[in-house]
Design a protein around this motif. Sequence first.
Motif, PDB file in Angstrom:
ATOM      1  N   ILE A 183       1.308  -1.156   0.029  1.00 13.68           N
ATOM      2  CA  ILE A 183      -0.083  -0.486  -0.149  1.00 13.68           C
ATOM      3  C   ILE A 183       0.700   1.065   0.027  1.00 13.68           C
ATOM      4  CG2 ILE A 183      -1.491   1.200   1.804  1.00 13.68           C
ATOM      5  CD1 ILE A 183      -3.275  -0.747   0.422  1.00 13.68           C
ATOM      6  N   GLY A 184       2.172   1.404   0.817  1.00 13.77           N
ATOM      7  CA  GLY A 184       2.961   2.701   1.241  1.00 13.77           C
ATOM      8  C   GLY A 184       3.722   2.330  -0.546  1.00 13.77           C
ATOM      9  N   MET A 185       4.101   1.833  -0.963  1.00 14.41           N
ATOM     10  CA  MET A 185       4.135   2.050  -2.562  1.00 14.41           C
ATOM     11  C   MET A 185       3.497   2.451  -3.972  1.00 14.41           C
ATOM     12  SD  MET A 185       7.890   1.067  -3.432  1.00 14.41           S
ATOM     13  CE  MET A 185       7.143   0.871  -5.447  1.00 14.41           C
ATOM     14  N   LEU A 186       2.089   1.848  -3.285  1.00 15.68           N
ATOM     15  CA  LEU A 186       0.917   2.843  -4.246  1.00 15.68           C
ATOM     16  C   LEU A 186       0.764   4.298  -3.862  1.00 15.68           C
ATOM     17  CD1 LEU A 186      -2.115   0.157  -4.268  1.00 15.68           C
ATOM     18  CD2 LEU A 186       0.613   0.216  -6.376  1.00 15.68           C
ATOM     19  N   ALA A 187       1.197   4.364  -2.425  1.00 15.45           N
ATOM     20  CA  ALA A 187       1.446   5.881  -2.245  1.00 15.45           C
ATOM     21  C   ALA A 187       2.147   6.591  -2.829  1.00 15.45           C
ATOM     22  CB  ALA A 187       1.071   5.853  -0.706  1.00 15.45           C
ATOM     23  N   GLU A 188       3.550   6.165  -2.574  1.00  9.94           N
ATOM     24  CA  GLU A 188       4.877   6.756  -3.651  1.00  9.94           C
ATOM     25  C   GLU A 188       4.074   7.035  -5.410  1.00  9.94           C
ATOM     26  OE1 GLU A 188       7.689   7.689  -2.182  1.00  9.94           O
ATOM     27  OE2 GLU A 188       6.200   8.088  -0.926  1.00  9.94           O
ATOM     28  N   VAL A 189       3.630   5.725  -5.991  1.00 15.38           N
ATOM     29  CA  VAL A 189       3.391   5.669  -7.282  1.00 15.38           C
ATOM     30  C   VAL A 189       2.360   7.442  -7.112  1.00 15.38           C
ATOM     31  CG1 VAL A 189       1.855   4.834  -8.983  1.00 15.38           C
ATOM     32  CG2 VAL A 189       4.182   3.613  -7.870  1.00 15.38           C
ATOM     33  N   TYR A 190       0.853   7.300  -6.421  1.00 16.91           N
ATOM     34  CA  TYR A 190       0.185   8.541  -6.392  1.00 16.91           C
ATOM     35  C   TYR A 190       1.170   9.528  -6.605  1.00 16.91           C
ATOM     36  CZ  TYR A 190      -3.998  10.365  -5.365  1.00 16.91           C
ATOM     37  OH  TYR A 190      -4.612  11.916  -4.775  1.00 16.91           O
ATOM     38  N   ARG A 191       1.478  10.152  -5.689  1.00 17.05           N
ATOM     39  CA  ARG A 191       2.776  10.893  -5.219  1.00 17.05           C
ATOM     40  C   ARG A 191       3.143  11.662  -6.328  1.00 17.05           C
ATOM     41  NH1 ARG A 191       4.253  12.902  -0.676  1.00 17.05           N
ATOM     42  NH2 ARG A 191       6.075  13.315  -1.291  1.00 17.05           N
ATOM     43  N   ASN A 192       4.199  10.358  -7.475  1.00 19.90           N
ATOM     44  CA  ASN A 192       5.172  10.388  -8.731  1.00 19.90           C
ATOM     45  C   ASN A 192       4.344  10.377  -9.635  1.00 19.90           C
ATOM     46  OD1 ASN A 192       6.858  11.567  -5.755  1.00 19.90           O
ATOM     47  ND2 ASN A 192       7.397   9.132  -6.322  1.00 19.90           N
ATOM     48  N   VAL A 193       3.226   9.610 -10.270  1.00 18.03           N
ATOM     49  CA  VAL A 193       3.372   9.705 -11.692  1.00 18.03           C
ATOM     50  C   VAL A 193       1.737   9.428 -12.110  1.00 18.03           C
ATOM     51  CG1 VAL A 193       3.328   7.779 -13.327  1.00 18.03           C
ATOM     52  CG2 VAL A 193       4.317   7.579 -11.169  1.00 18.03           C
ATOM     53  N   ALA A 194       1.423  10.402 -13.326  1.00 16.93           N
ATOM     54  CA  ALA A 194       0.395  10.421 -13.641  1.00 16.93           C
ATOM     55  C   ALA A 194      -0.240   9.243 -13.644  1.00 16.93           C
ATOM     56  CB  ALA A 194       0.667  11.379 -15.199  1.00 16.93           C
ATOM     57  N   GLU A 195      -1.451   9.514 -13.210  1.00 18.37           N
ATOM     58  CA  GLU A 195      -2.605   8.155 -13.943  1.00 18.37           C
ATOM     59  C   GLU A 195      -2.127   8.111 -14.726  1.00 18.37           C
ATOM     60  OE1 GLU A 195      -5.743  10.656 -12.681  1.00 18.37           O
ATOM     61  OE2 GLU A 195      -5.329  10.490 -10.240  1.00 18.37           O
ATOM     62  N   LYS A 196      -2.303   8.513 -15.928  1.00 18.42           N
ATOM     63  CA  LYS A 196      -2.452   7.616 -17.076  1.00 18.42           C
ATOM     64  C   LYS A 196      -1.458   6.871 -17.608  1.00 18.42           C
ATOM     65  CE  LYS A 196       0.237  11.711 -19.090  1.00 18.42           C
ATOM     66  NZ  LYS A 196      -0.341  12.772 -20.770  1.00 18.42           N
ATOM     67  N   ARG A 197      -0.073   7.480 -16.529  1.00 19.97           N
ATOM     68  CA  ARG A 197       0.859   5.861 -16.992  1.00 19.97           C
ATOM     69  C   ARG A 197       1.102   4.913 -15.752  1.00 19.97           C
ATOM     70  NH1 ARG A 197       6.513   8.582 -17.190  1.00 19.97           N
ATOM     71  NH2 ARG A 197       6.945   6.536 -18.648  1.00 19.97           N
ATOM     72  N   ILE A 198      -0.174   4.884 -14.650  1.00 22.00           N
ATOM     73  CA  ILE A 198      -0.364   3.258 -13.897  1.00 22.00           C
ATOM     74  C   ILE A 198      -1.091   2.400 -14.917  1.00 22.00           C
ATOM     75  CG2 ILE A 198      -0.769   2.735 -12.546  1.00 22.00           C
ATOM     76  CD1 ILE A 198      -0.032   5.741 -11.113  1.00 22.00           C
ATOM     77  N   ALA A 199      -0.701   1.030 -14.822  1.00 22.64           N
ATOM     78  CA  ALA A 199      -1.940   0.264 -14.997  1.00 22.64           C
ATOM     79  C   ALA A 199      -1.627  -1.366 -14.192  1.00 22.64           C
ATOM     80  CB  ALA A 199      -0.972  -0.697 -16.500  1.00 22.64           C
ATOM     81  N   GLN A 200      -2.671  -2.079 -14.012  1.00 20.38           N
ATOM     82  CA  GLN A 200      -2.296  -3.028 -13.799  1.00 20.38           C
ATOM     83  C   GLN A 200      -2.905  -3.772 -14.067  1.00 20.38           C
ATOM     84  OE1 GLN A 200      -6.102  -3.210 -10.989  1.00 20.38           O
ATOM     85  NE2 GLN A 200      -7.140  -1.835 -11.596  1.00 20.38           N
ATOM     86  N   VAL A 201      -2.673  -5.572 -14.453  1.00 25.40           N
ATOM     87  CA  VAL A 201      -2.677  -6.494 -15.469  1.00 25.40           C
ATOM     88  C   VAL A 201      -2.984  -7.478 -14.714  1.00 25.40           C
ATOM     89  CG1 VAL A 201       0.152  -7.131 -15.373  1.00 25.40           C
ATOM     90  CG2 VAL A 201      -1.788  -7.476 -17.295  1.00 25.40           C
ATOM     91  N   ASP A 202      -3.728  -8.302 -15.474  1.00 27.91           N
ATOM     92  CA  ASP A 202      -4.501  -9.560 -14.920  1.00 27.91           C
ATOM     93  C   ASP A 202      -3.715 -10.865 -15.933  1.00 27.91           C
ATOM     94  OD1 ASP A 202      -6.264 -11.566 -14.717  1.00 27.91           O
ATOM     95  OD2 ASP A 202      -7.154 -11.806 -16.281  1.00 27.91           O
ATOM     96  N   LEU A 203      -3.151 -11.389 -14.087  1.00 25.87           N
ATOM     97  CA  LEU A 203      -2.289 -12.551 -13.963  1.00 25.87           C
ATOM     98  C   LEU A 203      -2.958 -13.979 -13.835  1.00 25.87           C
ATOM     99  CD1 LEU A 203       0.956 -11.238 -12.084  1.00 25.87           C
ATOM    100  CD2 LEU A 203       0.425 -11.447 -14.959  1.00 25.87           C
TER     101      LEU A 203
END
Length: 428
Positions: free
Chosen positions: A246-266
């Motif tokens: 969860i902390g990593m997701l918070a860092e990504v939220y702070r540092n990365v534009a939403e359009k550059r974030i993805a999730q993929v089905d494994l």
Amino acid sequence: MDYKQELITTIHDFGCNLEFLETRATQLSEQFPTAVLIPALYEELERPALAHIRNHLRECHFVKTVILSVYAKNLDQYAKAVEFFRSLPQKTLVIWENGPRIQGILERLGDRGLDLTRFKGKGKAVWLGLGVAALEADAIALHDADIITYDRSYPLKLLFPLLEKECGIAFNKAYYARLSSDRRSLNGRVARLFVTPLLTALIEIFGYQNYLRYLSSYRYPLSGEFALTSDLAMTTRIPGNWGLEIGMLAEVYRNVAEKRIAQVDLGIFDHKHQSLGESSQHGLQKMCRDILQSVLRTLTETERVIISMDHIRALRVKFRREAQDYTRQYFVDALFNNLPYDRHAEENIVEIFDKLILEAGEEYFLNPAGAQIPDWTRAIAVMPELREELRAASIADSQDAMAYTHPCEMALDPILPVNSLNPIHRAS
């Protein structure tokens, strides 16, 4: 068919052509080198999952470097870890994260005013591994060492959206169905019975804050599998507790534009299961405490939400109601799919998690700053050659391990005869 998109890009598996993806990823990795990072305890080498992972990594031609960040109690354990991964065709480095050479470098860093020796566990292993991996790769995939269902599609799906520049993705997180491989039962208790109702309750109390909307868009926010660019790896603070995901997701939220974030089905996924814990300081209970505190901290940092103990008390009431509703929905889903589901046992877990909210909230007010390892840009500002020194120390540790395991062979050839990152001797 599920076409649903979220605030972040959702990459579905509609029967994707893995052969095409692998061929394309292998081509792209020549221009944009890739790495896989695996943090692990020595004990994982004694379980079948890690051997299964290693065997599949041998076939991952799109992975150029494999880095293991291993906690080993002594040279004997570390040497076994080096030997365990010796057969990989990729450039391979086994970092002895708690070994004397690595610790000595971190102590010198502390002497210069940045003390990281107090950090332990997975957070430290990830931090060390990302720093060294960023020397070798443009795109880095990270996953745990206990995945039972692992195959080469996992790192492929994580890395491909970063390698294919038309996608414009800087961070890609896995989601999957957590089903036990032995008796096909629902797993992922913290995600199902704590995080999901917690986020719903927080939205009810604080409104649809963008950070809460962002977290809710992840289908499995606690997955330990993700890929990120080397630039992002260098600017991300790594949580030093059980709230790492969860902390990593918070860092990504702070540092990365939403359009550059993805999730993929494994797909279907299973790994080693943590115990619930005998108290709030152990097991999944400890994880829930750290997760809640991370979410509260980020709400204040990024959304300027003022939190009081009255909010925590209200959160506890709302959480229980939401969690109970979710157990009913999980029951229906399990029944339809002929999966065993003990609703009473699930309700008992909800009650245990419910009691943690007040305790975690009180602790948060005593220590709102939390525990995060400073990002690599700060560490390099203190010691510019820090990553190179850590890599050199790991190569030296690997040479010592080989001398320990194969003394006659090393006497004939003092250059480490394995796929280390030693620039003198690399795998072809």
